[in-house]
Design a protein around this motif. Sequence first.
Motif, PDB file in Angstrom:
ATOM      1  N   MET A 199       1.123  -3.418   9.513  1.00 37.70           N
ATOM      2  CA  MET A 199       2.551  -3.689   9.353  1.00 37.70           C
ATOM      3  C   MET A 199       3.332  -2.468   9.830  1.00 37.70           C
ATOM      4  N   HIS A 200       4.341  -2.713  10.647  1.00 41.60           N
ATOM      5  CA  HIS A 200       5.253  -1.636  11.032  1.00 41.60           C
ATOM      6  C   HIS A 200       6.587  -2.277  11.418  1.00 41.60           C
ATOM      7  N   LYS A 201       7.457  -1.511  12.039  1.00 42.48           N
ATOM      8  CA  LYS A 201       8.756  -2.053  12.423  1.00 42.48           C
ATOM      9  C   LYS A 201       8.925  -2.009  13.940  1.00 42.48           C
ATOM     10  N   ALA A 221       5.618  15.587  18.869  1.00 41.47           N
ATOM     11  CA  ALA A 221       4.425  16.145  18.221  1.00 41.47           C
ATOM     12  C   ALA A 221       4.785  17.139  17.114  1.00 41.47           C
ATOM     13  N   GLU A 222       5.780  17.968  17.356  1.00 43.70           N
ATOM     14  CA  GLU A 222       6.073  19.032  16.378  1.00 43.70           C
ATOM     15  C   GLU A 222       6.717  18.475  15.105  1.00 43.70           C
ATOM     16  N   GLU A 223       7.186  17.238  15.157  1.00 38.94           N
ATOM     17  CA  GLU A 223       7.806  16.634  13.958  1.00 38.94           C
ATOM     18  C   GLU A 223       6.834  15.764  13.178  1.00 38.94           C
ATOM     19  N   ARG A 224       5.639  15.539  13.723  1.00 40.69           N
ATOM     20  CA  ARG A 224       4.705  14.635  13.043  1.00 40.69           C
ATOM     21  C   ARG A 224       4.039  15.345  11.868  1.00 40.69           C
ATOM     22  N   VAL A 225       3.881  14.597  10.774  1.00 40.23           N
ATOM     23  CA  VAL A 225       3.386  15.229   9.536  1.00 40.23           C
ATOM     24  C   VAL A 225       2.110  14.562   9.010  1.00 40.23           C
ATOM     25  N   GLY A 226       1.614  13.545   9.704  1.00 43.25           N
ATOM     26  CA  GLY A 226       0.463  12.827   9.171  1.00 43.25           C
ATOM     27  C   GLY A 226       0.909  11.720   8.237  1.00 43.25           C
ATOM     28  N   SER A 227       1.742  10.823   8.780  1.00 42.38           N
ATOM     29  CA  SER A 227       2.326   9.733   7.993  1.00 42.38           C
ATOM     30  C   SER A 227       2.459   8.530   8.912  1.00 42.38           C
ATOM     31  N   ILE A 228       2.505   7.360   8.313  1.00 39.75           N
ATOM     32  CA  ILE A 228       2.722   6.152   9.101  1.00 39.75           C
ATOM     33  C   ILE A 228       4.083   6.221   9.810  1.00 39.75           C
ATOM     34  N   LEU A 229       4.960   7.069   9.287  1.00 38.14           N
ATOM     35  CA  LEU A 229       6.287   7.237   9.904  1.00 38.14           C
ATOM     36  C   LEU A 229       6.249   8.181  11.114  1.00 38.14           C
ATOM     37  N   ASP A 230       5.065   8.731  11.443  1.00 38.68           N
ATOM     38  CA  ASP A 230       4.946   9.480  12.697  1.00 38.68           C
ATOM     39  C   ASP A 230       5.149   8.550  13.890  1.00 38.68           C
ATOM     40  N   ILE A 231       4.932   7.269  13.683  1.00 43.37           N
ATOM     41  CA  ILE A 231       5.377   6.265  14.659  1.00 43.37           C
ATOM     42  C   ILE A 231       6.781   5.846  14.229  1.00 43.37           C
ATOM     43  N   LEU A 232       7.746   6.046  15.117  1.00 43.36           N
ATOM     44  CA  LEU A 232       9.133   5.700  14.771  1.00 43.36           C
ATOM     45  C   LEU A 232       9.270   4.187  14.645  1.00 43.36           C
ATOM     46  N   HIS A 233       8.764   3.500  15.666  1.00 41.17           N
ATOM     47  CA  HIS A 233       8.784   2.049  15.686  1.00 41.17           C
ATOM     48  C   HIS A 233       7.950   1.607  16.882  1.00 41.17           C
ATOM     49  N   TRP A 234       7.889   0.319  17.105  1.00 37.86           N
ATOM     50  CA  TRP A 234       7.158  -0.240  18.249  1.00 37.86           C
ATOM     51  C   TRP A 234       8.179  -0.929  19.153  1.00 37.86           C
ATOM     52  N   ALA A 235       8.072  -0.667  20.425  1.00 39.16           N
ATOM     53  CA  ALA A 235       9.054  -1.218  21.385  1.00 39.16           C
ATOM     54  C   ALA A 235       8.330  -2.055  22.439  1.00 39.16           C
ATOM     55  N   PRO A 236       9.036  -3.030  23.013  1.00 41.42           N
ATOM     56  CA  PRO A 236       8.414  -3.853  24.053  1.00 41.42           C
ATOM     57  C   PRO A 236       7.962  -2.994  25.234  1.00 41.42           C
ATOM     58  N   ASP A 255       0.836  -1.194   0.000  1.00 40.18           N
ATOM     59  CA  ASP A 255       0.000   0.000   0.000  1.00 40.18           C
ATOM     60  C   ASP A 255       0.878   1.254   0.000  1.00 40.18           C
ATOM     61  N   HIS A 256       0.587   2.152  -0.940  1.00 41.49           N
ATOM     62  CA  HIS A 256       1.487   3.296  -1.135  1.00 41.49           C
ATOM     63  C   HIS A 256       1.502   4.253   0.038  1.00 41.49           C
ATOM     64  N   THR A 257       0.417   4.306   0.826  1.00 42.36           N
ATOM     65  CA  THR A 257       0.348   5.283   1.904  1.00 42.36           C
ATOM     66  C   THR A 257       0.645   4.663   3.277  1.00 42.36           C
ATOM     67  N   THR A 258       0.108   3.455   3.513  1.00 45.57           N
ATOM     68  CA  THR A 258       0.234   2.897   4.866  1.00 45.57           C
ATOM     69  C   THR A 258       1.409   1.944   5.029  1.00 45.57           C
ATOM     70  N   GLU A 259       1.988   1.486   3.930  1.00 44.49           N
ATOM     71  CA  GLU A 259       3.064   0.491   4.050  1.00 44.49           C
ATOM     72  C   GLU A 259       4.373   0.914   3.383  1.00 44.49           C
ATOM     73  N   ARG A 260       4.276   1.471   2.185  1.00 41.17           N
ATOM     74  CA  ARG A 260       5.511   1.722   1.444  1.00 41.17           C
ATOM     75  C   ARG A 260       6.471   2.697   2.104  1.00 41.17           C
ATOM     76  N   PRO A 261       5.946   3.694   2.879  1.00 39.85           N
ATOM     77  CA  PRO A 261       6.914   4.579   3.553  1.00 39.85           C
ATOM     78  C   PRO A 261       7.854   3.825   4.498  1.00 39.85           C
ATOM     79  N   LEU A 262       7.468   2.617   4.926  1.00 36.80           N
ATOM     80  CA  LEU A 262       8.320   1.841   5.841  1.00 36.80           C
ATOM     81  C   LEU A 262       9.504   1.212   5.122  1.00 36.80           C
ATOM     82  N   GLY A 263       9.540   1.309   3.798  1.00 34.82           N
ATOM     83  CA  GLY A 263      10.661   0.755   3.042  1.00 34.82           C
ATOM     84  C   GLY A 263      10.668  -0.762   2.990  1.00 34.82           C
ATOM     85  N   PRO A 264       9.515  -1.365   2.751  1.00 31.71           N
ATOM     86  CA  PRO A 264       9.467  -2.841   2.752  1.00 31.71           C
ATOM     87  C   PRO A 264      10.192  -3.438   1.556  1.00 31.71           C
ATOM     88  N   ASN A 265      10.583  -4.686   1.668  1.00 31.12           N
ATOM     89  CA  ASN A 265      10.989  -5.428   0.480  1.00 31.12           C
ATOM     90  C   ASN A 265      10.189  -6.726   0.454  1.00 31.12           C
TER      91      ASN A 265
END
Lengths: 386, 165
Positions: free
Chosen positions: B125-127, B149-164, A130-140
């Motif tokens: 899916m995330h990292k 908060a000030e660096e978030r742009v409305g992207s799935i990358l606003d979450i850096l990653h998931w930690a235990p 998915d171009h918006t929810t997945e691809r930004p994560l850099g998947p392969n």
Amino acid sequence: MRKVAVIGAGLTKFVRRAKETAKELCWAASKAALDSAGLTLKDIDCVVHGTAPDAFDGVHMKAEYLSDGSGAWKKPYFRNYVGGGTGVYAPIHGWYHVASGMFDTCLVVCEEKMSSCQPHPQGAFLTIFDHTTERPLGPNLLWIFALEMNRYMAKHGLTLEEIAQVSVKNKRNAKDHPSAQLGADLTVDDVLKSEVLAWPVHRLMVSPTSDGAGAVILASEQVAKRLTDKPVWIEGVGWCLDSAYWTNRDLYYPKYVEYAARMAYQMAGIKDPRREIHVAEPYDPFAYKELHHLEGLLLADKGQAPKLMSEGFFDRENGQIPSCPSGGLLGVGNPIAAAGLMKICELFWQLRGEAGKRQVKNNPRKGVAQAWGDLMQVGTVVVMGR
Amino acid sequence: MSDDFRGTPLDAEDFEKGKVLFTRDEPKAEYAWDTGVAIGRYLQELKNGRLIARNCVKCRRVMIPPRMHCEWCWRPTDDWVYVQDRGLVNTFSLCYITWDMQRLKTPEIPAVIEIEGASPGHGIMHKLGGVDPKKVKVGMKVKAVWKPAEERVGSILDILHWAPT
């Protein structure tokens, strides 16, 4: 619906990088299939083409581009594509062209030339996410296989050894296939010592990228009976697509493969596939996938395929249901669409007793071929019999 | 079986030493995708540091990523539902290569994370990060690590990653 037979089959060699263009590969496979049926292009009423993403070749609408190699000049022509599932989907389309009564003969051609895509054909696969929810994560692409394999293993408590045995079996079987790219004698230990690409996926659990083509000739009953004493009938077809929201379903079991298999078995009148199927060609782009698909095809209970395999149930020599006697994608190679059709070719040869050194010993009367693809999403199944 | 198996393999060396001719080209293919209705709101809420899902009352299902139509009953979904930024690792990988087969010393850890508050088995899916790769397990509890908060742009990358947790 009319009965439809496979009356000819042809393959090119599967190689990492072929000198031949995609069109030239299509021609070679089509010509070999026509020759094996004793036909010329004049005898062919329509052509069905299976080929994967245009992005591999960098040619937009590549089926039209390839059509000249596939014998489609001024004939009804149909292209289909469901990712890795294409190679078994294409003969299904060919089947209904003939079953419907519209055509008496159909040439089904599948081709892939993955080597053109630089630096690696994985680049062409990335846009499946998915171009918006997945691809930004850099998947392969390995991610999804690794995630699915780990889920399958975790759910059933499987070991890497149990997965690795698939690579050993298929690469060994492939040594007897004239098209094979990666036939080899390996041990489970060799597989487990190979590089970890994306844990739990090891290098020797992955099929290669390949160039190659395959073709089969389909004919109506009347035509088939005139042309050959050994028609192999397409007795059942099935296909099914699951949701693209793949993170919302449990990857441990390919339900959509089961649905496709049930559809095909029902049409073929098969009630107990474990007794009535004598040879299987499940889709094996990764080692665990063959086990996963044997379960989806109802040839093993959920989580039990690894155990059955280690008991020899799926062996080519003495197994009850030899699985991937061709050597599969792991051994013969994986030119995507052509690899699926290679499985149809294998059933054709096995059921006619023409598979040479690869011939299974249980006098098979019915076989099943299956492919899989899209975003872990599609199952395509064909049951063939004599 | 036909004994006509054609095809001529080439080696990398054939190209490096100029033994064969070839043509190169890079197709131009750039895109700008619209978010759509459901994912637009999803991204907006990510910017706010929250996860949001959609509910289907007929299927009794809370879905993330959210969507405006339930693919099961094929009706419009009914309500927006905030869900937790916590969850369980459904499956994961330790990935040592990039898409073009470059090797990574430190693995990336892609995972499917089942989100607390969404229906069972419904994840994204995330990292994973902030964890020893050897210690990652299926079923492990994790929590989103957000960008400031000030660096978030409305992207799935606003979450850096998931930690235990």
